[in-house]
Every structure is written in structure tokens, then in C-alpha cells.
Design a protein around this motif. Structure first.
Motif, PDB file in Angstrom:
ATOM      1  N   ALA A 146       1.140  -1.045  -0.227  1.00 46.01           N
ATOM      2  CA  ALA A 146      -0.359   0.007  -0.191  1.00 46.01           C
ATOM      3  C   ALA A 146       0.394   1.115   0.227  1.00 46.01           C
ATOM      4  O   ALA A 146       0.506   2.161  -0.766  1.00 46.01           O
ATOM      5  N   GLU A 147       2.232   1.141   1.038  1.00 49.53           N
ATOM      6  CA  GLU A 147       2.979   2.209   0.542  1.00 49.53           C
ATOM      7  C   GLU A 147       3.755   2.419  -0.528  1.00 49.53           C
ATOM      8  O   GLU A 147       3.624   3.956  -1.205  1.00 49.53           O
ATOM      9  N   LEU A 148       4.211   1.453  -1.344  1.00 47.33           N
ATOM     10  CA  LEU A 148       4.276   1.303  -3.127  1.00 47.33           C
ATOM     11  C   LEU A 148       3.265   2.358  -3.188  1.00 47.33           C
ATOM     12  O   LEU A 148       3.579   3.579  -4.478  1.00 47.33           O
ATOM     13  N   ILE A 149       2.810   2.348  -3.296  1.00 47.06           N
ATOM     14  CA  ILE A 149       1.377   2.584  -4.453  1.00 47.06           C
ATOM     15  C   ILE A 149       1.032   3.873  -4.022  1.00 47.06           C
ATOM     16  O   ILE A 149       1.030   4.766  -5.173  1.00 47.06           O
ATOM     17  N   ARG A 150       0.782   4.221  -2.933  1.00 44.54           N
ATOM     18  CA  ARG A 150       0.583   5.362  -1.827  1.00 44.54           C
ATOM     19  C   ARG A 150       1.727   6.567  -2.668  1.00 44.54           C
ATOM     20  O   ARG A 150       1.398   7.726  -3.173  1.00 44.54           O
ATOM     21  N   LEU A 151       2.926   5.994  -3.050  1.00 44.53           N
ATOM     22  CA  LEU A 151       4.342   6.844  -3.065  1.00 44.53           C
ATOM     23  C   LEU A 151       4.304   7.069  -4.865  1.00 44.53           C
ATOM     24  O   LEU A 151       5.077   7.716  -5.236  1.00 44.53           O
ATOM     25  N   GLY A 152       3.490   6.427  -5.318  1.00 43.33           N
ATOM     26  CA  GLY A 152       3.899   5.927  -6.900  1.00 43.33           C
ATOM     27  C   GLY A 152       3.919   7.311  -7.872  1.00 43.33           C
ATOM     28  O   GLY A 152       2.713   7.827  -7.265  1.00 43.33           O
ATOM     29  N   LYS A 153       4.856   7.592  -9.023  1.00 37.59           N
ATOM     30  CA  LYS A 153       4.037   8.294  -9.998  1.00 37.59           C
ATOM     31  C   LYS A 153       3.769   7.924 -11.192  1.00 37.59           C
ATOM     32  O   LYS A 153       3.267   8.894 -11.697  1.00 37.59           O
ATOM     33  N   VAL A 154       4.150   6.929 -11.337  1.00 37.65           N
ATOM     34  CA  VAL A 154       4.454   6.458 -13.113  1.00 37.65           C
ATOM     35  C   VAL A 154       3.874   4.881 -12.333  1.00 37.65           C
ATOM     36  O   VAL A 154       4.444   4.061 -12.101  1.00 37.65           O
ATOM     37  N   PHE A 155       2.599   4.306 -13.388  1.00 35.60           N
ATOM     38  CA  PHE A 155       2.152   3.241 -12.484  1.00 35.60           C
ATOM     39  C   PHE A 155       1.775   3.036 -14.376  1.00 35.60           C
ATOM     40  O   PHE A 155       1.311   3.443 -15.559  1.00 35.60           O
ATOM     41  N   LEU A 156       1.455   1.235 -14.477  1.00 33.85           N
ATOM     42  CA  LEU A 156       0.989   0.336 -15.054  1.00 33.85           C
ATOM     43  C   LEU A 156      -0.124  -0.448 -14.937  1.00 33.85           C
ATOM     44  O   LEU A 156       0.112  -1.405 -13.617  1.00 33.85           O
ATOM     45  N   PRO A 157      -1.412   0.000 -15.239  1.00 30.65           N
ATOM     46  CA  PRO A 157      -2.233  -0.570 -15.000  1.00 30.65           C
ATOM     47  C   PRO A 157      -2.821  -1.596 -15.589  1.00 30.65           C
ATOM     48  O   PRO A 157      -2.616  -1.676 -16.384  1.00 30.65           O
ATOM     49  N   TYR A 158      -2.910  -3.023 -14.832  1.00 31.63           N
ATOM     50  CA  TYR A 158      -3.487  -4.575 -15.917  1.00 31.63           C
ATOM     51  C   TYR A 158      -4.437  -5.137 -14.972  1.00 31.63           C
ATOM     52  O   TYR A 158      -5.167  -4.389 -13.819  1.00 31.63           O
ATOM     53  N   LEU A 159      -4.837  -6.015 -15.596  1.00 35.07           N
ATOM     54  CA  LEU A 159      -6.251  -6.886 -15.263  1.00 35.07           C
ATOM     55  C   LEU A 159      -5.760  -7.854 -14.205  1.00 35.07           C
ATOM     56  O   LEU A 159      -5.045  -8.496 -15.513  1.00 35.07           O
ATOM     57  N   VAL A 160      -7.126  -7.580 -13.430  1.00 33.60           N
ATOM     58  CA  VAL A 160      -6.803  -9.286 -12.591  1.00 33.60           C
ATOM     59  C   VAL A 160      -8.141  -9.413 -12.643  1.00 33.60           C
ATOM     60  O   VAL A 160      -9.081  -9.149 -11.917  1.00 33.60           O
ATOM     61  N   GLY A 161      -8.642 -10.302 -13.078  1.00 35.29           N
ATOM     62  CA  GLY A 161      -9.828 -10.955 -13.211  1.00 35.29           C
ATOM     63  C   GLY A 161     -10.532  -9.877 -14.142  1.00 35.29           C
ATOM     64  O   GLY A 161     -10.010  -9.438 -16.024  1.00 35.29           O
ATOM     65  N   ASP A 162     -11.345  -9.141 -13.208  1.00 42.92           N
ATOM     66  CA  ASP A 162     -11.912  -8.524 -14.304  1.00 42.92           C
ATOM     67  C   ASP A 162     -11.759  -6.943 -13.610  1.00 42.92           C
ATOM     68  O   ASP A 162     -12.664  -5.524 -13.776  1.00 42.92           O
TER      69      ASP A 162
ATOM     70  N   GLY B 268       0.142  -1.318 -10.675  1.00 47.41           N
ATOM     71  CA  GLY B 268       1.526  -1.193 -10.864  1.00 47.41           C
ATOM     72  C   GLY B 268       2.843  -0.398 -10.429  1.00 47.41           C
ATOM     73  O   GLY B 268       3.019   0.452 -12.156  1.00 47.41           O
ATOM     74  N   PRO B 269       3.268   0.200  -9.909  1.00 53.25           N
ATOM     75  CA  PRO B 269       4.149   1.312 -10.224  1.00 53.25           C
ATOM     76  C   PRO B 269       6.004   0.850 -10.769  1.00 53.25           C
ATOM     77  O   PRO B 269       6.229  -0.324 -10.405  1.00 53.25           O
ATOM     78  N   SER B 270       6.005   2.065 -11.488  1.00 51.29           N
ATOM     79  CA  SER B 270       7.247   1.638 -12.089  1.00 51.29           C
ATOM     80  C   SER B 270       8.436   0.976 -11.912  1.00 51.29           C
ATOM     81  O   SER B 270       8.880  -0.371 -12.213  1.00 51.29           O
ATOM     82  N   ARG B 271       8.821   1.551 -10.182  1.00 49.47           N
ATOM     83  CA  ARG B 271       9.848   1.822  -9.733  1.00 49.47           C
ATOM     84  C   ARG B 271       9.827   0.359  -9.023  1.00 49.47           C
ATOM     85  O   ARG B 271      10.880  -0.097  -8.690  1.00 49.47           O
ATOM     86  N   PHE B 272       8.739  -0.408  -9.115  1.00 46.56           N
ATOM     87  CA  PHE B 272       8.682  -1.960  -8.635  1.00 46.56           C
ATOM     88  C   PHE B 272       8.764  -3.200  -9.825  1.00 46.56           C
ATOM     89  O   PHE B 272       9.377  -3.567 -10.032  1.00 46.56           O
ATOM     90  N   LEU B 273       7.705  -2.551 -10.974  1.00 44.39           N
ATOM     91  CA  LEU B 273       7.885  -3.934 -12.162  1.00 44.39           C
ATOM     92  C   LEU B 273       8.933  -3.918 -12.458  1.00 44.39           C
ATOM     93  O   LEU B 273       9.371  -5.144 -13.964  1.00 44.39           O
ATOM     94  N   GLY B 274       9.830  -2.817 -13.149  1.00 48.31           N
ATOM     95  CA  GLY B 274      10.968  -2.585 -13.383  1.00 48.31           C
ATOM     96  C   GLY B 274      12.284  -3.913 -13.678  1.00 48.31           C
ATOM     97  O   GLY B 274      12.801  -2.770 -14.281  1.00 48.31           O
ATOM     98  N   TYR B 275      12.114  -3.880 -12.459  1.00 51.95           N
ATOM     99  CA  TYR B 275      13.232  -4.376 -11.576  1.00 51.95           C
ATOM    100  C   TYR B 275      13.307  -6.227 -11.569  1.00 51.95           C
ATOM    101  O   TYR B 275      11.730  -6.836 -11.572  1.00 51.95           O
ATOM    102  N   GLU B 276      13.774  -6.993 -11.839  1.00 53.04           N
ATOM    103  CA  GLU B 276      14.060  -8.045 -12.127  1.00 53.04           C
ATOM    104  C   GLU B 276      13.584  -9.226 -11.308  1.00 53.04           C
ATOM    105  O   GLU B 276      14.151  -8.429 -10.357  1.00 53.04           O
ATOM    106  N   LYS B 277      13.129 -10.332 -11.386  1.00 54.52           N
ATOM    107  CA  LYS B 277      12.693 -10.981 -10.376  1.00 54.52           C
ATOM    108  C   LYS B 277      12.225  -9.832  -8.624  1.00 54.52           C
ATOM    109  O   LYS B 277      13.324  -9.886  -7.799  1.00 54.52           O
ATOM    110  N   ASN B 278      11.746  -9.180  -8.497  1.00 52.67           N
ATOM    111  CA  ASN B 278      11.524  -8.043  -7.954  1.00 52.67           C
ATOM    112  C   ASN B 278      10.655  -8.942  -6.468  1.00 52.67           C
ATOM    113  O   ASN B 278       9.953 -10.264  -7.006  1.00 52.67           O
TER     114      ASN B 278
END
Length: 213
Positions: free
Chosen positions: A31-47, A52-62
Motif C-alpha cells: 500500500a505504501e508503494l502505491i501511495r508514493l508511486g508516480k508512474v503506473f502500469l494499470p493491468y487486469l486481475v480478472g475483471d 503497479g508502480p514503475s519503480r517496482f515492476l521494472g526490476y527483474e525478479k522483484n
């Protein structure tokens, strides 16, 4: 730890985020990662649309715990890595930018998590699958006027390519509206009346399906 280079790595990081979002010891840190994020990739989980914040998604095997202990996290590097992964996967560039409709959904996402977003200048990548979801949930009254049934004898590879091209129409429409807010030819600025399509309608491409592409 390096940056992601393939779409599968991006999906794997989304899974790590999903696990943290679902609960457990990492939920508060998620929740804190989301709160502080600046650039996000929206994606679907079911419907459901999640972020997802860029600074998390962009590093391998995070993972959330790895991310919290990482030194020198750099969103500029992860933005470039995600740009390339999305371009390689979808076949065209998807630039992150401001989007009022997605911003409203993000604020609701934060509310559901019990946090208040820390900044106001957020940007988002809008992928074709998310474009379809947005059109379905935000513009359910819209219909593609040249949406014509494909001939049943089309080769499967041609059929798949045409379907992807149709998806590209929706993405193109959202990008034009986001950037300009109107049709650049007529000046019309009523979004429900703005569509994006080929100059030559699908139904007139039956004899030469390659024209659809």
C-alpha cells in the motif's frame, strides 16, 4: 539486480504485487508503494483494474521486501525498461501520460487500500487490453461503426492480426483524446462522438483482407 527485458518478467512482477495486495505481511508495504508511486502500469486481475508502480515492476525478479532494501531506486531507468518491454510485446510504442479517467480509478484503488496518494502528477501506460476494459466500463454505449464480421475462411494468422489492428483503434482513440481533447480535422470535442477507424471500412476489405492491417 538488473532491469526487466521481457514481458514474462513484467508479468512475474505483477504476480508478486498481486500476492502482496491480497494480504499477509507485505500488504502494508504494498500500500505504501502505491501511495508514493508516480508512474503506473494499470493491468487486469480478472475483471478488476489494479495498478503497479514503475519503480517496482521494472526490476527483474522483484519482491516487496527486496524493493524496500534496494538502494538507488531509479524510476527513469524502470520507465525506459517498461517502455521497451511493452513496445516489443505489443508491436508499437505506448507512452505513459496523464489520464483523467484512469486517475479517478487510481484514487478509488488507493481508497480501497486505505491510503491517500502522495502526489498529483501521476502518469500511466494504457495498454490495449486496458483500453478495451476502459471502453467497456466507461463507454459501454460506444460501438465501432465499421465493426464487420470477418470472413470465416480467413487464415488464423490473418484473423489474429486484424483483431489486433481493431484493438489498436481503441488505443489510438484514447491517445488522441488524451493529448488533444478533440478531432484535429473537424474540431469536434465531444468524446462519445469521437471514434477511430480505417479510412476504408472493414466491410469493403473482404476481397483483400490485408487492407485491414
Amino acid at each position: 539486480m538488473g532491469l526487466i527485458k521481457a514481458y514474462d518478467e513484467l508479468l512475474q512482477n505483477q504476480k508478486f504485487l498481486n500476492d502482496a495486495r491480497a494480504g499477509g505481511t507485505d500488504h502494508a508495504d504494498f500500500a505504501e508503494l502505491i501511495r508514493l508511486g508516480k508512474v503506473f502500469l494499470p493491468y487486469l486481475v480478472g475483471d478488476k483494474l489494479v495498478f503497479g508502480p514503475s519503480r517496482f515492476l521494472g526490476y527483474e525478479k522483484n519482491s516487496v521486501r527486496k524493493h524496500l532494501t534496494r538502494q538507488n531506486r531509479d524510476g527513469r531507468k524502470t520507465n525506459k525498461a517498461i517502455d521497451k518491454v511493452l513496445r516489443d510485446h505489443f508491436g508499437f510504442s505506448i507512452k505513459h501520460g496523464e489520464d483523467d479517467a484512469v486517475e479517478d480509478l487510481f484514487i478509488q484503488f488507493c481508497s480501497d487500500l486505505g491510503v491517500n496518494a502522495a502526489r498529483k502528477d501521476r502518469k500511466y501506460w494504457i495498454t490495449p487490453d486496458v483500453t478495451i476494459w476502459l471502453d467497456k466500463h466507461l463507454h459501454s454505449d460506444l460501438e465501432e461503426p465499421d465493426d464487420y464480421p470477418l470472413p470465416p475462411d480467413l487464415p488464423e494468422t490473418t484473423r489474429e492480426a486484424i483483431v489486433l489492428a481493431r484493438v489498436g483503434h481503441g488505443h489510438f482513440r484514447r491517445e488522441v483524446i488524451r493529448k488533444y481533447g478533440k478531432c484535429l480535422i473537424t474540431g469536434l470535442d465531444v468524446p462519445p462522438l469521437l471514434i477511430a477507424s480505417h479510412i476504408k471500412p472493414w466491410k469493403f476489405c473482404r476481397e483483400n483482407p490485408e487492407e485491414c492491417l
